[in-house]
Design a protein around this motif. Structure first.
Motif: not given
Length: 141
Positions: A22-28, A47-50
């Motif tokens: 679910e976190e990957k989905e939010l990130k995408n 964006g900062y996290f990536s």
């Protein structure tokens, strides 16, 4: 439907209840260009996290070494040395005193034995004197 799903996932994310998928989905979603206007404030966070994931610290780190406090160790060693020298000195003095006592006792024993020999000799002389006086009948002084 997708926006409602993203809002639910974001709420779960803020409550720390999301899974990794679910976190990957939010990130995408937040890294894409079509983010809803009321959710754009979260776009900076994701964006900062990536971008921060790719950052590396390249400077060397100087770790402070824990210095052993040798001063206290030397003080403790000095105290132990002084106590052991004092104890050894006391034992040495006691042994010397015992040795002197034994030698003095032996000397007094020898003196007593020689005095007893002298007393025996004087008694023999006294006996000889008495016998001589009986034979020659000399008056006693």
């Amino acid at each position: 439907m997708e926006l409602a799903n993203i809002e639910k996932l974001l709420e779960k994310y803020l409550d720390a209840e999301t899974s990794i998928a679910e976190e990957k989905e939010l990130k995408n979603y937040f890294l894409s260009d079509n983010v809803a206007p009321h959710l754009q404030e979260y776009q900076a966070m994701f964006g900062y996290f990536s971008t921060s994931k790719n950052e590396r610290f390249t400077k060397t780190i100087q770790l402070k070494r824990k210095k052993t406090n040798w001063k206290w160790l030397s003080v403790a060693a000095s105290i132990v040395l002084l106590v052991s020298v004092y104890t050894g000195y006391q034992n040495n003095q006691q042994k010397k005193a015992e040795k002197i006592y034994a030698e003095t006792r032996m000397a007094f024993g020898m003196l007593a034995a020689n005095l007893n020999k002298g007393n025996d000799a004087i008694l023999q002389l006294q006996h000889f004197e008495d016998t001589k006086n009986k034979i020659f009948k000399q008056p006693k002084k």
